[in-house]
Design a protein around this motif. Sequence first.
Motif, PDB file in Angstrom:
ATOM      1  N   LEU A 287       0.915  -1.127   0.007  1.00 14.98           N
ATOM      2  CA  LEU A 287      -0.120   0.123   0.321  1.00 14.98           C
ATOM      3  C   LEU A 287       0.987   1.246  -0.060  1.00 14.98           C
ATOM      4  O   LEU A 287       0.536   2.194  -0.690  1.00 14.98           O
ATOM      5  CB  LEU A 287      -0.999   0.075   1.202  1.00 14.98           C
ATOM      6  CG  LEU A 287      -1.838   0.952   1.251  1.00 14.98           C
ATOM      7  CD1 LEU A 287      -2.844   1.249   0.266  1.00 14.98           C
ATOM      8  CD2 LEU A 287      -2.527   1.026   2.632  1.00 14.98           C
ATOM      9  N   VAL A 288       1.893   1.376   1.054  1.00 15.28           N
ATOM     10  CA  VAL A 288       2.695   2.529   1.084  1.00 15.28           C
ATOM     11  C   VAL A 288       3.349   2.688  -0.227  1.00 15.28           C
ATOM     12  O   VAL A 288       3.693   3.631  -0.889  1.00 15.28           O
ATOM     13  CB  VAL A 288       3.435   2.336   2.200  1.00 15.28           C
ATOM     14  CG1 VAL A 288       4.606   3.383   2.147  1.00 15.28           C
ATOM     15  CG2 VAL A 288       3.001   2.470   3.460  1.00 15.28           C
ATOM     16  N   ARG A 289       4.087   1.483  -0.883  1.00 16.54           N
ATOM     17  CA  ARG A 289       4.872   1.776  -2.063  1.00 16.54           C
ATOM     18  C   ARG A 289       3.961   2.090  -3.331  1.00 16.54           C
ATOM     19  O   ARG A 289       4.264   2.988  -4.053  1.00 16.54           O
ATOM     20  CB  ARG A 289       5.372   0.234  -2.527  1.00 16.54           C
ATOM     21  CG  ARG A 289       6.561  -0.189  -1.739  1.00 16.54           C
ATOM     22  CD  ARG A 289       7.155  -1.116  -2.164  1.00 16.54           C
ATOM     23  NE  ARG A 289       8.076  -1.916  -1.206  1.00 16.54           N
ATOM     24  CZ  ARG A 289       7.906  -2.930  -0.560  1.00 16.54           C
ATOM     25  NH1 ARG A 289       6.666  -3.798  -0.665  1.00 16.54           N
ATOM     26  NH2 ARG A 289       8.907  -3.474   0.332  1.00 16.54           N
ATOM     27  N   ASN A 290       2.792   1.506  -3.302  1.00 12.60           N
ATOM     28  CA  ASN A 290       1.989   1.948  -4.609  1.00 12.60           C
ATOM     29  C   ASN A 290       1.293   3.151  -4.362  1.00 12.60           C
ATOM     30  O   ASN A 290       1.197   4.211  -5.485  1.00 12.60           O
ATOM     31  CB  ASN A 290       0.804   1.081  -4.738  1.00 12.60           C
ATOM     32  CG  ASN A 290       1.384  -0.312  -5.130  1.00 12.60           C
ATOM     33  OD1 ASN A 290       2.103  -0.482  -6.245  1.00 12.60           O
ATOM     34  ND2 ASN A 290       0.766  -1.396  -4.543  1.00 12.60           N
ATOM     35  N   GLN A 291       1.198   4.069  -3.068  1.00 10.96           N
ATOM     36  CA  GLN A 291       0.625   5.278  -3.013  1.00 10.96           C
ATOM     37  C   GLN A 291       1.811   6.188  -3.524  1.00 10.96           C
ATOM     38  O   GLN A 291       1.395   7.412  -4.132  1.00 10.96           O
ATOM     39  CB  GLN A 291       0.444   5.535  -1.643  1.00 10.96           C
ATOM     40  CG  GLN A 291      -1.066   5.102  -1.175  1.00 10.96           C
ATOM     41  CD  GLN A 291      -1.232   5.597   0.408  1.00 10.96           C
ATOM     42  OE1 GLN A 291      -0.517   5.726   1.161  1.00 10.96           O
ATOM     43  NE2 GLN A 291      -2.721   5.483   0.533  1.00 10.96           N
ATOM     44  N   ALA A 292       2.808   5.985  -3.358  1.00 14.29           N
ATOM     45  CA  ALA A 292       4.068   6.725  -3.718  1.00 14.29           C
ATOM     46  C   ALA A 292       4.232   6.683  -5.397  1.00 14.29           C
ATOM     47  O   ALA A 292       4.657   7.530  -5.860  1.00 14.29           O
ATOM     48  CB  ALA A 292       5.317   6.174  -3.006  1.00 14.29           C
ATOM     49  N   LEU A 293       3.793   5.675  -5.902  1.00 12.24           N
ATOM     50  CA  LEU A 293       4.085   5.449  -7.417  1.00 12.24           C
ATOM     51  C   LEU A 293       2.736   6.137  -8.192  1.00 12.24           C
ATOM     52  O   LEU A 293       3.196   6.318  -9.564  1.00 12.24           O
ATOM     53  CB  LEU A 293       4.327   3.863  -7.525  1.00 12.24           C
ATOM     54  CG  LEU A 293       5.416   3.513  -6.945  1.00 12.24           C
ATOM     55  CD1 LEU A 293       5.743   1.893  -7.296  1.00 12.24           C
ATOM     56  CD2 LEU A 293       6.742   4.246  -7.510  1.00 12.24           C
ATOM     57  N   ILE A 294       1.705   6.047  -7.685  1.00 16.24           N
ATOM     58  CA  ILE A 294       0.361   6.258  -8.709  1.00 16.24           C
ATOM     59  C   ILE A 294       0.185   7.575  -8.694  1.00 16.24           C
ATOM     60  O   ILE A 294       0.229   8.561  -7.717  1.00 16.24           O
ATOM     61  CB  ILE A 294      -0.744   5.457  -8.069  1.00 16.24           C
ATOM     62  CG1 ILE A 294      -0.451   4.179  -8.129  1.00 16.24           C
ATOM     63  CG2 ILE A 294      -1.970   5.893  -8.787  1.00 16.24           C
ATOM     64  CD1 ILE A 294      -1.512   3.110  -7.287  1.00 16.24           C
ATOM     65  N   ASP A 295      -0.011   8.130 -10.096  1.00 14.94           N
ATOM     66  CA  ASP A 295      -0.203   9.485 -10.151  1.00 14.94           C
ATOM     67  C   ASP A 295      -1.547   9.467 -10.839  1.00 14.94           C
ATOM     68  O   ASP A 295      -1.825   8.898 -11.880  1.00 14.94           O
ATOM     69  CB  ASP A 295       0.664  10.074 -11.289  1.00 14.94           C
ATOM     70  CG  ASP A 295       0.449  11.632 -11.490  1.00 14.94           C
ATOM     71  OD1 ASP A 295      -0.561  12.135 -11.046  1.00 14.94           O
ATOM     72  OD2 ASP A 295       1.369  12.125 -12.173  1.00 14.94           O
ATOM     73  N   HIS A 296      -2.603   9.977 -10.131  1.00 17.72           N
ATOM     74  CA  HIS A 296      -4.191  10.072 -10.878  1.00 17.72           C
ATOM     75  C   HIS A 296      -4.397  11.341 -11.628  1.00 17.72           C
ATOM     76  O   HIS A 296      -5.495  11.747 -12.000  1.00 17.72           O
ATOM     77  CB  HIS A 296      -4.968   9.809  -9.703  1.00 17.72           C
ATOM     78  CG  HIS A 296      -5.054   8.287  -9.212  1.00 17.72           C
ATOM     79  ND1 HIS A 296      -5.397   7.489  -9.886  1.00 17.72           N
ATOM     80  CD2 HIS A 296      -4.614   7.859  -8.122  1.00 17.72           C
ATOM     81  CE1 HIS A 296      -4.923   6.287  -8.936  1.00 17.72           C
ATOM     82  NE2 HIS A 296      -4.804   6.564  -7.988  1.00 17.72           N
ATOM     83  N   THR A 297      -3.365  11.999 -12.018  1.00 21.40           N
ATOM     84  CA  THR A 297      -3.452  13.790 -12.366  1.00 21.40           C
ATOM     85  C   THR A 297      -4.382  13.389 -13.711  1.00 21.40           C
ATOM     86  O   THR A 297      -5.595  14.076 -13.814  1.00 21.40           O
ATOM     87  CB  THR A 297      -2.415  14.273 -12.818  1.00 21.40           C
ATOM     88  OG1 THR A 297      -1.467  14.242 -11.554  1.00 21.40           O
ATOM     89  CG2 THR A 297      -2.496  15.678 -13.298  1.00 21.40           C
ATOM     90  N   ASP A 298      -4.140  12.425 -14.624  1.00 20.19           N
ATOM     91  CA  ASP A 298      -4.901  12.537 -15.933  1.00 20.19           C
ATOM     92  C   ASP A 298      -6.236  11.786 -15.553  1.00 20.19           C
ATOM     93  O   ASP A 298      -7.279  12.171 -16.114  1.00 20.19           O
ATOM     94  CB  ASP A 298      -4.194  11.755 -17.148  1.00 20.19           C
ATOM     95  CG  ASP A 298      -3.055  12.396 -17.137  1.00 20.19           C
ATOM     96  OD1 ASP A 298      -2.703  13.538 -17.479  1.00 20.19           O
ATOM     97  OD2 ASP A 298      -1.631  11.666 -17.867  1.00 20.19           O
ATOM     98  N   THR A 299      -6.415  10.819 -14.608  1.00 17.62           N
ATOM     99  CA  THR A 299      -7.392  10.196 -14.273  1.00 17.62           C
ATOM    100  C   THR A 299      -8.408  11.141 -13.826  1.00 17.62           C
ATOM    101  O   THR A 299      -9.780  11.283 -14.275  1.00 17.62           O
ATOM    102  CB  THR A 299      -7.345   8.897 -13.364  1.00 17.62           C
ATOM    103  OG1 THR A 299      -6.380   8.353 -13.813  1.00 17.62           O
ATOM    104  CG2 THR A 299      -8.737   8.329 -13.087  1.00 17.62           C
ATOM    105  N   VAL A 300      -8.183  12.089 -13.066  1.00 16.88           N
ATOM    106  CA  VAL A 300      -9.204  12.980 -12.395  1.00 16.88           C
ATOM    107  C   VAL A 300      -9.821  14.002 -13.389  1.00 16.88           C
ATOM    108  O   VAL A 300     -10.752  14.206 -13.501  1.00 16.88           O
ATOM    109  CB  VAL A 300      -8.241  14.091 -11.418  1.00 16.88           C
ATOM    110  CG1 VAL A 300      -9.316  15.330 -10.987  1.00 16.88           C
ATOM    111  CG2 VAL A 300      -7.988  13.167 -10.305  1.00 16.88           C
TER     112      VAL A 300
END
Length: 130
Positions: A50-63
């Motif tokens: 969870l911690v690793r993935n939160q740091a890697l995911i960028d939802h900018t385009d999704t939003v």
Amino acid sequence: LSQYIDGLSENWPLDQREFLTESLLPENQGILPLLEHVAWQTPLPIALDLVRNQALIDHTDTVRELVIPVLAAYSRQDPYWPIELAHWIGKNARHGSVHTFLGSAHCPPLEEPAEFAHVVAEFSRKVVNV
């Protein structure tokens, strides 16, 4: 990030107590045992992923691409997620809106349950009428 993950690995679940304590305003510390009970049930490998993935995911385009209404419900006193992020989401989502909680830190659903329920219900009513 790697130092945090190493520390989490070495001291699980004890160091989690500091995170949980900081997640609540002082007047809401009474619900800390509930948060601890839930946290202690989380297997370490899942917590680390969870911690690793939160740091890697960028939802900018999704939003920006969402076509559904979006409610960014954030607390002004959250020590982990800045209120500016809520305003960015509200501005950049096509149908974005923002609600700011004032009487909670990281856990508005637990610290302000009545207001949280009201905000979500109002948002749901608006969505249904869109």
